[in-house]
Motif scaffolding. Structure first.
Motif, short mmCIF file in Angstrom:
data_model
loop_
_atom_site.label_atom_id
_atom_site.label_comp_id
_atom_site.label_asym_id
_atom_site.label_seq_id
_atom_site.Cartn_x
_atom_site.Cartn_y
_atom_site.Cartn_z
N ALA A 386 -19.94 2.38 -0.37
CA ALA A 386 -18.56 2.37 -1.18
C ALA A 386 -17.92 3.67 -0.78
CB ALA A 386 -18.72 2.37 -2.77
N MET A 387 -16.53 3.72 -0.87
CA MET A 387 -16.11 5.09 -0.52
C MET A 387 -15.96 6.11 -1.47
SD MET A 387 -12.24 4.39 1.43
CE MET A 387 -11.68 4.12 -0.07
N ILE A 388 -16.41 5.91 -2.53
CA ILE A 388 -16.53 6.47 -3.72
C ILE A 388 -17.60 5.91 -4.80
CG2 ILE A 388 -14.39 6.21 -4.84
CD1 ILE A 388 -14.15 9.06 -5.41
N ILE B 8 -3.07 5.79 -8.08
CA ILE B 8 -3.80 5.29 -9.33
C ILE B 8 -4.30 3.98 -9.20
CG2 ILE B 8 -2.09 6.72 -10.86
CD1 ILE B 8 -1.02 3.97 -11.52
N ASN B 9 -4.50 3.50 -8.03
CA ASN B 9 -5.01 2.10 -8.18
C ASN B 9 -6.52 2.12 -7.78
OD1 ASN B 9 -2.62 0.31 -8.12
ND2 ASN B 9 -1.88 1.34 -6.40
N CYS B 10 -7.21 3.18 -7.57
CA CYS B 10 -8.56 2.91 -7.49
C CYS B 10 -9.03 4.41 -7.70
CB CYS B 10 -9.06 2.25 -6.48
SG CYS B 10 -9.59 3.33 -5.10
N PRO B 11 -10.58 4.81 -7.92
CA PRO B 11 -11.11 5.87 -8.45
C PRO B 11 -11.01 7.05 -6.98
CG PRO B 11 -12.66 4.17 -8.66
CD PRO B 11 -11.46 3.39 -8.13
N GLY B 13 -8.45 7.79 -5.61
CA GLY B 13 -7.38 8.67 -5.99
C GLY B 13 -6.57 9.56 -4.60
N CYS B 14 -6.36 8.78 -3.55
CA CYS B 14 -5.84 9.46 -2.47
C CYS B 14 -4.56 10.25 -2.85
CB CYS B 14 -5.33 8.14 -1.55
SG CYS B 14 -6.83 7.35 -0.93
N ARG B 15 -4.53 11.50 -2.30
CA ARG B 15 -3.20 12.23 -2.45
C ARG B 15 -2.34 11.80 -1.31
NH1 ARG B 15 -2.81 16.24 -5.92
NH2 ARG B 15 -1.82 17.78 -4.66
N THR B 33 -5.33 5.64 1.75
CA THR B 33 -6.31 4.77 2.62
C THR B 33 -6.31 3.25 2.77
OG1 THR B 33 -7.90 6.58 1.52
CG2 THR B 33 -8.99 4.66 2.62
N CYS B 34 -5.34 2.95 2.05
CA CYS B 34 -5.10 1.33 2.19
C CYS B 34 -3.74 1.13 1.79
CB CYS B 34 -6.07 0.62 1.39
SG CYS B 34 -5.65 0.50 -0.42
N ALA B 35 -3.28 -0.08 2.08
CA ALA B 35 -1.94 -0.62 1.91
C ALA B 35 -1.43 -0.70 0.55
CB ALA B 35 -1.66 -2.17 2.32
N ARG B 36 -2.44 -0.75 -0.46
CA ARG B 36 -2.00 -0.65 -1.93
C ARG B 36 -1.44 0.61 -2.24
NH1 ARG B 36 -6.45 -2.15 -6.13
NH2 ARG B 36 -7.70 -0.95 -4.71
N GLY B 37 -1.95 1.81 -1.60
CA GLY B 37 -1.47 3.14 -1.86
C GLY B 37 0.01 3.19 -1.46
N GLU B 38 0.18 2.78 -0.26
CA GLU B 38 1.47 2.91 0.11
C GLU B 38 2.77 2.13 -0.49
OE1 GLU B 38 2.35 2.36 4.50
OE2 GLU B 38 4.34 2.26 4.16
S1 SF4 Z 1 -4.50 4.35 -1.33
FE1 SF4 Z 1 -6.03 2.76 -1.45
S2 SF4 Z 1 -7.98 3.79 -1.62
FE2 SF4 Z 1 -6.41 5.37 -1.68
S3 SF4 Z 1 -6.45 5.45 -4.08
FE3 SF4 Z 1 -5.04 4.02 -3.68
S4 SF4 Z 1 -6.10 2.18 -3.74
FE4 SF4 Z 1 -7.54 3.60 -3.64
#
Ligand code: SF4
Ligand SMILES: Cc1cc2nc3c(=O)[nH]c(=O)nc-3n(C[C@H](O)[C@H](O)[C@H](O)COP(=O)(O)OP(=O)(O)OC[C@H]3O[C@@H](n4cnc5c(N)ncnc54)[C@H](O)[C@@H]3O)c2cc1C
Lengths: 425, 118
Positions: A386-388, B8-11, B13-15, B33-38
């Protein structure tokens, strides 16, 4: 006095108790009874009016009351008797349950199996040793949540929150929306244990400052709280002189963690794990006392009600199977916390489980780009990258029955987190 | 202009850093890191949306009625929505999902009950 008898008796009608009852009834157990001390079923979800529940289980975001209602409706549809306003006073090791209600007085009920689903409660102020006077206006965040959301009154107007767990963050927003001014959220650790989402949507949206590495050093007020003093802490969590700030406020909310409610379990002689503060259980959620099962927050504190329901359905099925057959497994494998892991549940697995086994645990720190590894001696049963991994998020891994082939219990199963060498980022 | 936001979509927590042009349109998103963030960053920098939940007093009932916006609404309308809710009167019985206030603040979104009250 007359004794009643039921096959399965479930204590608590929160999401755990309801799911366990539904599963047992779906497995054909006719004689079952759910006892709930509150006036209606639903457990703590009744007061959690915010949304964010059910994403895993229902693939949609529900509020707490909506989530609870789905199980309540299903239980009623199945004709499961839920007796509200009934408090369980004790459970004996041979499964005689003593309970009391206004309507029916004191009763003794013999049960073929008991499922403990009493949930958890918040750590009270006493457990914290906050210094200062004992004035009114200091509540746990959950108590305030109950006042505002179920009883319809506001405990105060100028509020400081100690602890940045999710319940505290949620209450910062609720109090603000209902008209109070929240002056600060104070956290002794250098990070918040709450979800990013709650920090953004409950604090930042309302410009409520979060003071990390700070604590409350004094509380003052004669009858009602008048002010609290907040100071920065050093790396040993000791207040740093000269950093004090005084906040004038009438309310201090404490959000400093949950503990499973296990007085009844201990009374029944159930062994309690120091790591989870809940019962030590097998892969079928049976405690150290035969025929007594545990699930939900009374077993270990969950972050997601979806996991509570999932676990409790399995506990309900297991209790139904216990009623049907008397053949107890003969050999067991111990499950131990390894590196980076705390509070693994279950603590014992039969050597040849018939059903898939879910192993749940909490990481003891934050690990990035790491793997959860479940092994027995040299044999690796499961590895998941897992990433985290964070302490705020329970990890659940499912092992198929085949994974246990060849294990005889001579060596324990170890659950650990392995970090990759630090080349990342 | 640049804006820094935490996903805020997963732990994890990408800035993320979001670049905006003079019209306030998103030019680029980085740090996710992923499309959800964008997707979240684009929404959050142009029209942030929030679910609103609340309780309102309910006649003939011991407990207040819990309600929510049926869909997320623009964040800048939160206090306007709360003010409208203060004026709403309801009486039990109420059904789960019943519309308590249609089209709150002209958003096209209804306020609905999140618990039944009998
Ligand atoms: S960009 Fe993707 S990996 Fe990063 S916090 Fe959001 S959901 Fe999680
Ligand atoms: C204040 C608070 C806020 C929370 N907020 C969130 C949140 O925002 N999001 C989230 O995912 N999780 C939240 N949780 C966690 C939440 O508790 C779980 O997700 C879930 O509700 C646990 O279900 P449960 O059935 O195990 O316990 P509960 O929901 O607590 O249900 C236990 C039930 O047992 C009954 N009971 C206890 N003792 C007895 C007895 N002796 N006799 C009869 N009945 C008894 C209680 O009255 C209660 O109804 C919160 C917990 C607390 C304490």
């Amino acid at each position: 006095m007359n004794r009643e008898h039921v096959d399965i008796l479930i204590i608590g009608a929160g999401p755990a108790g309801l799911a366990a009852a539904i599963a047992a009834r779906e497995d054909g157990i006719e004689s079952l009874l759910v006892l709930e001390r509150e006036a209606s079923p639903g457990g703590i979800l009744r007061q959690c009016i915010h949304n964010g529940f059910g994403l895993h289980r229902f693939k949609e975001e529900l509020t707490g009351p909506e989530y609870a209602q789905r199980d309540i409706d299903r239980a009623l549809e199945l004709g499961i008797p839920i007796e509200c306003g009934t408090t369980v006073l004790s459970v004996s090791p041979d499964r005689v349950v003593t309970c009391v209600s206004q309507a029916r007085g004191l009763r003794f009920i013999e049960a073929g199996a008991v499922i403990l689903a009493m949930g958890c409660r918040e750590r009270p102020r006493g457990a914290l040793c906050t210094p200062g006077t004992r004035c009114a206006g200091i509540y746990s965040a959950g108590t305030a949540q109950r006042f505002v959301n179920l009883e319809g009154f506001m405990p105060g107007q100028k509020v400081v929150i100690l602890g940045s767990g999710d319940i505290g963050l949620i209450m910062a927003r609720r109090m603000t929306l209902q008209g109070a001014k929240v002056l600060a959220c104070v956290e002794i650790m250098p990070f918040s244990s709450g979800l990013n989402r709650n920090i953004v949507q409950c604090l930042n949206d309302y410009d409520i400052p979060l003071y990390l590495s700070h604590t409350v050093t004094n509380i003052s007020g004669r009858e009602r709280l008048e002010s609290v003093t907040v100071a920065a802490v050093d790396e040993h969590r000791r207040p740093i002189p000269g950093t004090e700030m005084v906040f004038e406020c009438d309310t201090l909310l404490l959000s400093v963690g949950l503990i499973p409610e296990n007085e009844l379990s201990e009374g029944a002689g159930v062994r309690i794990s120091p790591a989870t503060s809940g019962a030590v259980v097998t892969d079928t959620f049976e405690t150290s006392v035969p025929g007594i099962f545990a699930c939900g927050n009374v077993l270990h504190v969950h972050d997601l009600v979806d996991f509570v329901s999932d676990e409790s359905f399995r506990a309900g099925h297991a209790a139904a199977a216990f009623i049907r057959s008397s053949a107890a497994p003969s050999a067991w494998i111990d499950v131990m916390d390894g590196n980076g892991v705390r509070g693994t549940v279950p603590q014992k697995i039969q050597t040849n489980p018939a059903q898939p086994v879910q192993i749940m645990f909490r990481p003891s720190a934050v690990f990035r780009n790491a793997s959860a590894v479940i092994s027995c001696g040299k044999k690796e049963l499961l590895r998941r990258k897992a990433m985290i991994f964070t302490p705020g998020e329970m990890v659940a891994c499912t092992l198929k029955p085949e994974a246990f082939e060849g294990l005889d219990g001579s060596e324990p199963i170890r659950v650990a987190i392995e970090e990759k060498p630090q080349e990342q980022r | 202009m640049e804006q820094i936001i935490t996903c805020i979509n997963c732990p994890v927590g990408c800035r993320m850093t979001v670049a905006l042009n003079d019209q306030g349109e998103v030019v680029s998103v980085s740090g996710n890191t992923c499309a959800r963030g964008e997707k979240y960053a684009r929404q959050e920098c142009t029209l942030p949306l929030r679910m609103i939940t609340a309780v309102i007093p309910c006649e003939n009932s011991e407990i207040p009625l819990s309600v929510k916006t049926a869909e997320p609404v623009p964040k800048h309308l939160i206090s306007a929505v709360m003010n409208q809710l203060k004026k709403v009167k309801v009486a039990a019985p109420v059904k789960l999902g019943q519309v308590i206030l249609p089209n709150v603040c002209e958003t096209g979104v209804d306020i609905i009950a999140t618990r039944p009250l009998s």
